[in-house]
Design a protein around this motif. Sequence first.
Motif, PDB file in Angstrom:
ATOM      1  N   MET A   1       0.822  -1.201   0.000  1.00  0.00           N
ATOM      2  CA  MET A   1       0.000   0.000   0.000  1.00  0.00           C
ATOM      3  C   MET A   1       0.862   1.258   0.000  1.00  0.00           C
ATOM      4  SD  MET A   1      -3.168   0.643  -0.353  1.00  0.00           S
ATOM      5  CE  MET A   1      -3.857  -0.936  -0.047  1.00  0.00           C
ATOM      6  N   ASP A   2       2.050   1.176   0.616  1.00  0.00           N
ATOM      7  CA  ASP A   2       2.931   2.345   0.626  1.00  0.00           C
ATOM      8  C   ASP A   2       3.349   2.739  -0.779  1.00  0.00           C
ATOM      9  OD1 ASP A   2       2.848   2.814   3.339  1.00  0.00           O
ATOM     10  OD2 ASP A   2       4.584   1.541   3.762  1.00  0.00           O
ATOM     11  N   ALA A   3       3.552   1.754  -1.654  1.00  0.00           N
ATOM     12  CA  ALA A   3       3.935   2.049  -3.035  1.00  0.00           C
ATOM     13  C   ALA A   3       2.821   2.814  -3.743  1.00  0.00           C
ATOM     14  CB  ALA A   3       4.264   0.769  -3.781  1.00  0.00           C
ATOM     15  N   LEU A   4       1.575   2.430  -3.500  1.00  0.00           N
ATOM     16  CA  LEU A   4       0.442   3.127  -4.103  1.00  0.00           C
ATOM     17  C   LEU A   4       0.342   4.552  -3.577  1.00  0.00           C
ATOM     18  CD1 LEU A   4      -2.009   3.144  -5.936  1.00  0.00           C
ATOM     19  CD2 LEU A   4      -3.327   2.100  -4.089  1.00  0.00           C
ATOM     20  N   ARG A   5       0.568   4.720  -2.281  1.00  0.00           N
ATOM     21  CA  ARG A   5       0.528   6.063  -1.701  1.00  0.00           C
ATOM     22  C   ARG A   5       1.595   6.957  -2.316  1.00  0.00           C
ATOM     23  NH1 ARG A   5      -0.265   3.321   3.909  1.00  0.00           N
ATOM     24  NH2 ARG A   5      -2.510   3.341   4.016  1.00  0.00           N
ATOM     25  N   ARG A   6       2.803   6.448  -2.393  1.00  0.00           N
ATOM     26  CA  ARG A   6       3.897   7.225  -2.994  1.00  0.00           C
ATOM     27  C   ARG A   6       3.592   7.545  -4.454  1.00  0.00           C
ATOM     28  NH1 ARG A   6       7.138   9.786  -0.142  1.00  0.00           N
ATOM     29  NH2 ARG A   6       8.029   8.748   1.612  1.00  0.00           N
ATOM     30  N   ALA A   7       3.074   6.565  -5.188  1.00  0.00           N
ATOM     31  CA  ALA A   7       2.739   6.782  -6.595  1.00  0.00           C
ATOM     32  C   ALA A   7       1.708   7.887  -6.743  1.00  0.00           C
ATOM     33  CB  ALA A   7       2.227   5.490  -7.223  1.00  0.00           C
ATOM     34  N   LEU A   8       0.687   7.888  -5.880  1.00  0.00           N
ATOM     35  CA  LEU A   8      -0.326   8.946  -5.941  1.00  0.00           C
ATOM     36  C   LEU A   8       0.284  10.317  -5.641  1.00  0.00           C
ATOM     37  CD1 LEU A   8      -3.345   7.150  -4.261  1.00  0.00           C
ATOM     38  CD2 LEU A   8      -3.240   7.989  -6.608  1.00  0.00           C
ATOM     39  N   GLY A   9       1.225  10.364  -4.716  1.00  0.00           N
ATOM     40  CA  GLY A   9       1.896  11.621  -4.414  1.00  0.00           C
ATOM     41  C   GLY A   9       2.710  12.131  -5.584  1.00  0.00           C
ATOM     42  N   TRP A  10       3.499  11.252  -6.193  1.00  0.00           N
ATOM     43  CA  TRP A  10       4.321  11.663  -7.334  1.00  0.00           C
ATOM     44  C   TRP A  10       3.464  11.999  -8.542  1.00  0.00           C
ATOM     45  CZ3 TRP A  10       8.851  13.539  -6.673  1.00  0.00           C
ATOM     46  CH2 TRP A  10       9.644  13.102  -5.620  1.00  0.00           C
ATOM     47  N   LEU A  11       2.382  11.252  -8.763  1.00  0.00           N
ATOM     48  CA  LEU A  11       1.475  11.573  -9.865  1.00  0.00           C
ATOM     49  C   LEU A  11       0.814  12.925  -9.640  1.00  0.00           C
ATOM     50  CD1 LEU A  11      -0.144   8.110 -10.618  1.00  0.00           C
ATOM     51  CD2 LEU A  11       1.329   9.449 -12.144  1.00  0.00           C
ATOM     52  N   SER A  12       0.469  13.228  -8.398  1.00  0.00           N
ATOM     53  CA  SER A  12      -0.123  14.533  -8.096  1.00  0.00           C
ATOM     54  C   SER A  12       0.862  15.652  -8.411  1.00  0.00           C
ATOM     55  CB  SER A  12      -0.544  14.603  -6.625  1.00  0.00           C
ATOM     56  OG  SER A  12      -1.578  13.695  -6.378  1.00  0.00           O
ATOM     57  N   LEU A  13       2.122  15.431  -8.109  1.00  0.00           N
ATOM     58  CA  LEU A  13       3.150  16.416  -8.440  1.00  0.00           C
ATOM     59  C   LEU A  13       3.259  16.584  -9.953  1.00  0.00           C
ATOM     60  CD1 LEU A  13       5.369  18.312  -7.418  1.00  0.00           C
ATOM     61  CD2 LEU A  13       6.922  16.360  -7.460  1.00  0.00           C
ATOM     62  N   VAL A  60       1.029  14.221   0.836  1.00  0.00           N
ATOM     63  CA  VAL A  60       1.304  12.788   0.734  1.00  0.00           C
ATOM     64  C   VAL A  60       2.795  12.493   0.856  1.00  0.00           C
ATOM     65  CG1 VAL A  60       1.219  10.795  -0.814  1.00  0.00           C
ATOM     66  CG2 VAL A  60      -0.753  12.296  -0.625  1.00  0.00           C
ATOM     67  N   LEU A  61       3.607  13.219   0.091  1.00  0.00           N
ATOM     68  CA  LEU A  61       5.041  12.925   0.069  1.00  0.00           C
ATOM     69  C   LEU A  61       5.734  13.294   1.378  1.00  0.00           C
ATOM     70  CD1 LEU A  61       5.802  13.960  -3.607  1.00  0.00           C
ATOM     71  CD2 LEU A  61       5.518  11.649  -2.680  1.00  0.00           C
ATOM     72  N   ALA A  62       5.205  14.289   2.087  1.00  0.00           N
ATOM     73  CA  ALA A  62       5.766  14.663   3.391  1.00  0.00           C
ATOM     74  C   ALA A  62       5.085  13.917   4.536  1.00  0.00           C
ATOM     75  CB  ALA A  62       5.638  16.171   3.596  1.00  0.00           C
ATOM     76  N   GLU A  63       4.155  13.037   4.198  1.00  0.00           N
ATOM     77  CA  GLU A  63       3.437  12.201   5.170  1.00  0.00           C
ATOM     78  C   GLU A  63       2.772  13.024   6.277  1.00  0.00           C
ATOM     79  OE1 GLU A  63       6.048   9.048   6.459  1.00  0.00           O
ATOM     80  OE2 GLU A  63       6.405   8.402   4.403  1.00  0.00           O
ATOM     81  N   ARG A  64       2.078  14.070   5.880  1.00  0.00           N
ATOM     82  CA  ARG A  64       1.343  14.891   6.830  1.00  0.00           C
ATOM     83  C   ARG A  64       0.074  14.175   7.273  1.00  0.00           C
ATOM     84  NH1 ARG A  64       5.246  17.720   8.529  1.00  0.00           N
ATOM     85  NH2 ARG A  64       6.174  19.056   6.988  1.00  0.00           N
ATOM     86  N   ALA A  65      -0.413  14.523   8.446  1.00  0.00           N
ATOM     87  CA  ALA A  65      -1.616  13.883   8.995  1.00  0.00           C
ATOM     88  C   ALA A  65      -2.835  14.115   8.100  1.00  0.00           C
ATOM     89  CB  ALA A  65      -1.884  14.404  10.404  1.00  0.00           C
ATOM     90  N   SER A 118      -7.212   7.590  -4.478  1.00  0.00           N
ATOM     91  CA  SER A 118      -6.957   8.314  -3.227  1.00  0.00           C
ATOM     92  C   SER A 118      -8.027   8.005  -2.193  1.00  0.00           C
ATOM     93  CB  SER A 118      -6.924   9.826  -3.484  1.00  0.00           C
ATOM     94  OG  SER A 118      -5.902  10.155  -4.372  1.00  0.00           O
ATOM     95  N   PHE A 119      -9.263   7.966  -2.646  1.00  0.00           N
ATOM     96  CA  PHE A 119     -10.366   7.648  -1.739  1.00  0.00           C
ATOM     97  C   PHE A 119     -10.194   6.231  -1.189  1.00  0.00           C
ATOM     98  CE2 PHE A 119     -14.719   6.286  -0.760  1.00  0.00           C
ATOM     99  CZ  PHE A 119     -15.066   7.284   0.129  1.00  0.00           C
ATOM    100  N   TYR A 120      -9.841   5.297  -2.058  1.00  0.00           N
ATOM    101  CA  TYR A 120      -9.634   3.914  -1.635  1.00  0.00           C
ATOM    102  C   TYR A 120      -8.498   3.819  -0.617  1.00  0.00           C
ATOM    103  CZ  TYR A 120      -8.110  -0.924  -1.706  1.00  0.00           C
ATOM    104  OH  TYR A 120      -7.717  -2.168  -1.338  1.00  0.00           O
ATOM    105  N   VAL A 121      -7.357   4.422  -0.929  1.00  0.00           N
ATOM    106  CA  VAL A 121      -6.202   4.361  -0.045  1.00  0.00           C
ATOM    107  C   VAL A 121      -6.512   5.006   1.306  1.00  0.00           C
ATOM    108  CG1 VAL A 121      -3.824   5.154   0.322  1.00  0.00           C
ATOM    109  CG2 VAL A 121      -4.499   4.175  -1.866  1.00  0.00           C
ATOM    110  N   SER A 122      -7.226   6.121   1.283  1.00  0.00           N
ATOM    111  CA  SER A 122      -7.536   6.798   2.546  1.00  0.00           C
ATOM    112  C   SER A 122      -8.453   5.949   3.422  1.00  0.00           C
ATOM    113  CB  SER A 122      -8.179   8.161   2.285  1.00  0.00           C
ATOM    114  OG  SER A 122      -9.508   8.024   1.836  1.00  0.00           O
TER     115      SER A 122
END
Length: 126
Positions: A1-13, A60-65, A118-122
């Motif tokens: 799941m961490d890979a998906l989170r990181r991917a969403l962050g980089w894609l957002s950038l 996402v990339l800074a892992e904020r709450a 993003s909704f799924y991951v959250s």
Amino acid sequence: MDALRRALGWLSLLYALIFLSFGLLHAGIAFGPVREAVIVPAAIVETLCAGAMFAGAYGVLAERAWAWDGIIYSHAAALGGVLMGILALALGAGPSSALLSWYHSVIAVLLATGLAGSFYVSRVRR
């Protein structure tokens, strides 16, 4: 799941940079042979979408709450801006081009997919 989170962050950038590029194109700044008509409202909306996507990517990339709420809101806001652009072009409110039609179609699908992801991951994270 961490890979998906990181991917969403980089894609957002990446999406933020794409929005910023199209905002500059709509402001009259050409990138070599790539030019678009000056459309001030579109430049403003593209810049706002870029800001929203930058904020979501940062969270996402800074892992904020607030990261997952932020990325959902940023995708939803940007998708709203893109849908507004599609509607404006469909109503003939501004000049259109093949590049704009392609861009709006592709970015709308990418944002809708990112919003769903993003909704799924959250929800899985909680």
